[in-house]
Design a protein around this motif. Sequence first.
Motif, PDB file in Angstrom:
ATOM      1  N   PHE A  45       0.985  -1.193   0.408  1.00  0.00           N
ATOM      2  CA  PHE A  45      -0.522   0.258   0.219  1.00  0.00           C
ATOM      3  C   PHE A  45       0.879   1.007   0.513  1.00  0.00           C
ATOM      4  N   GLY A  46       1.976   1.265   0.180  1.00  0.00           N
ATOM      5  CA  GLY A  46       3.512   2.364   0.366  1.00  0.00           C
ATOM      6  C   GLY A  46       4.111   2.036  -1.254  1.00  0.00           C
ATOM      7  N   GLU A  47       3.300   1.757  -2.319  1.00  0.00           N
ATOM      8  CA  GLU A  47       3.883   1.883  -3.669  1.00  0.00           C
ATOM      9  C   GLU A  47       3.108   2.502  -3.840  1.00  0.00           C
ATOM     10  N   ASN A  48       3.543   3.767  -5.197  1.00  0.00           N
ATOM     11  CA  ASN A  48       3.463   4.862  -5.945  1.00  0.00           C
ATOM     12  C   ASN A  48       2.011   4.216  -6.233  1.00  0.00           C
ATOM     13  N   SER A  49       1.951   3.471  -7.087  1.00  0.00           N
ATOM     14  CA  SER A  49       1.265   2.666  -8.303  1.00  0.00           C
ATOM     15  C   SER A  49      -0.423   2.491  -7.368  1.00  0.00           C
ATOM     16  N   ILE A  50      -0.088   1.346  -6.285  1.00  0.00           N
ATOM     17  CA  ILE A  50      -1.284   1.504  -5.277  1.00  0.00           C
ATOM     18  C   ILE A  50      -1.455   2.645  -3.999  1.00  0.00           C
ATOM     19  N   MET A  51      -0.406   2.887  -4.143  1.00  0.00           N
ATOM     20  CA  MET A  51      -1.072   4.926  -2.966  1.00  0.00           C
ATOM     21  C   MET A  51      -2.257   5.408  -4.418  1.00  0.00           C
ATOM     22  N   GLY A  52      -1.859   5.692  -5.838  1.00  0.00           N
ATOM     23  CA  GLY A  52      -1.792   6.577  -6.587  1.00  0.00           C
ATOM     24  C   GLY A  52      -3.673   6.329  -7.025  1.00  0.00           C
ATOM     25  N   PHE A  53      -4.035   4.677  -7.659  1.00  0.00           N
ATOM     26  CA  PHE A  53      -5.056   3.629  -7.404  1.00  0.00           C
ATOM     27  C   PHE A  53      -5.729   4.009  -6.459  1.00  0.00           C
ATOM     28  N   ILE A  54      -5.624   4.163  -5.655  1.00  0.00           N
ATOM     29  CA  ILE A  54      -6.600   4.544  -4.194  1.00  0.00           C
ATOM     30  C   ILE A  54      -7.507   5.652  -3.860  1.00  0.00           C
ATOM     31  N   VAL A  55      -6.059   6.422  -4.442  1.00  0.00           N
ATOM     32  CA  VAL A  55      -6.607   7.981  -3.626  1.00  0.00           C
ATOM     33  C   VAL A  55      -7.407   8.421  -5.161  1.00  0.00           C
ATOM     34  N   GLY A  56      -7.007   8.062  -6.035  1.00  0.00           N
ATOM     35  CA  GLY A  56      -7.391   8.393  -7.718  1.00  0.00           C
ATOM     36  C   GLY A  56      -8.877   8.013  -7.676  1.00  0.00           C
TER      37      GLY A  56
END
Length: 451
Positions: free
Chosen positions: A220-231
């Motif tokens: 969940f700290g990966e840029n891709s996962i954080m971006g996916f969740i927040v977006g």
Amino acid sequence: MFNDIIQYILGLGAAIFLPVIMIILGLCVKMKIKKAIISGITLGIAFTGMNVVLGFMFNSISPAAQALVQRTGLQLTAIDVGWAPISAIAWAWPFALFMFPVQIIINLIMLALKFTDCLNVDLWNVWGKILTATLVAYITGSVVLGFVAGGIQVILELISGDLVQKRCYEATNIPGVTCTHPMFLQGPYLALINKILDFVPGINKVNVDAAELKKRIGIFGENSIMGFIVGGLIAFLGGYAIKDILITAMSVATAMVLFPMVAKLFMQALAPIADAAGTFMKSKFKGRDFYIGLDWPFLAGCSEVWVIAIVLVPIELVLAFGLSQMGLNKLIPLASIINIVVTPPAMIIARKNLLRMFIMCIIATPSYLIAATQFAPQITQMAADTHTLQTQTGQLISWMQIEAPEFRWSIVHALNGDASGIAGIAIFAILFVWYFMYMKKRSNAQLSKKE
């Protein structure tokens, strides 16, 4: 004729204008022609790439954020139009071009007198000084006072560039450069908040940047996962259908992964020029270190900037509504709802500490909304007078990312003789002196640890 030529050059945009400046600078500091041209073109590619990713990001998240605005039912009279129309209004000022020699001459004098070690080549953002000068001239009726304000801003940006240079290097690993963007003039206020947080139990023990977050929460700290969740969350709050939520989430995740990739191009472009400039200047001025002042995108590869900027979106809307109920805000955050002028200085001051960045940005956000509201009548009238942007009767326009809102509001009203403005600029001056000592002390302590 001369004005048309300058406007044409500026119209090419930063991705063309700044590389040309950097190639000329490279040749002046005795870089080989091939190396200077490659560095300049790589810088242009870096700016173009960053703008492509920024545009992709904004085109993905802004409609979702605007849908969220509509769902809240906010009925406000001022529209946030973003930086581009505001810069057009600034450039339309009849005396705009005279700000170029003002900035260059002040910079050279300060270098000669050892008041700065920064050579600010970010002539593209001279429009930020023009905007301040235009607001002052428009409100006070004095062009001279407008240039006084612009000159003061030039000086403060150079000093600010000196103060944050080591931390810019710490954040990016790009040597010999600093950021002279006006957004960093909010540094004194952000540093004060940061200092207060040193005494808050719990918070003063937490130090989590994007890398540390990745360690603590895993995937969940990966840029891709954080971006996916927040977006996806912003799209969900905006009332999007499942398909559009997923598309928005994937788009933001893509942007979060691409930002660091594009940011590496800045290092590739700037390091050779910075090294050559440093060597050249040291040969002329023994015992001094010099660095180049640049626009902010070379900091955009830091994930912390974007994590906090996106998370702030719903909070900005809550604050916009709350302040409107108090009669302090009339602005609907739209074009600038991803507030990228508060997160870079917050990141530098907090040294990438996400919790501190989050708190600092929440506390700082009302000043943007209030200043944008206060300037809305003047900006709307300036747009009409210069035929830059026409609005319907009763419709106001402004810009939420009004960059260093406390400084801008204070200096405009201080030079107009308003007691509130004089008090505001006095507070800013006191804070800036404290900030100067605060950052110098931190930088010296940082150097001592390395030694």
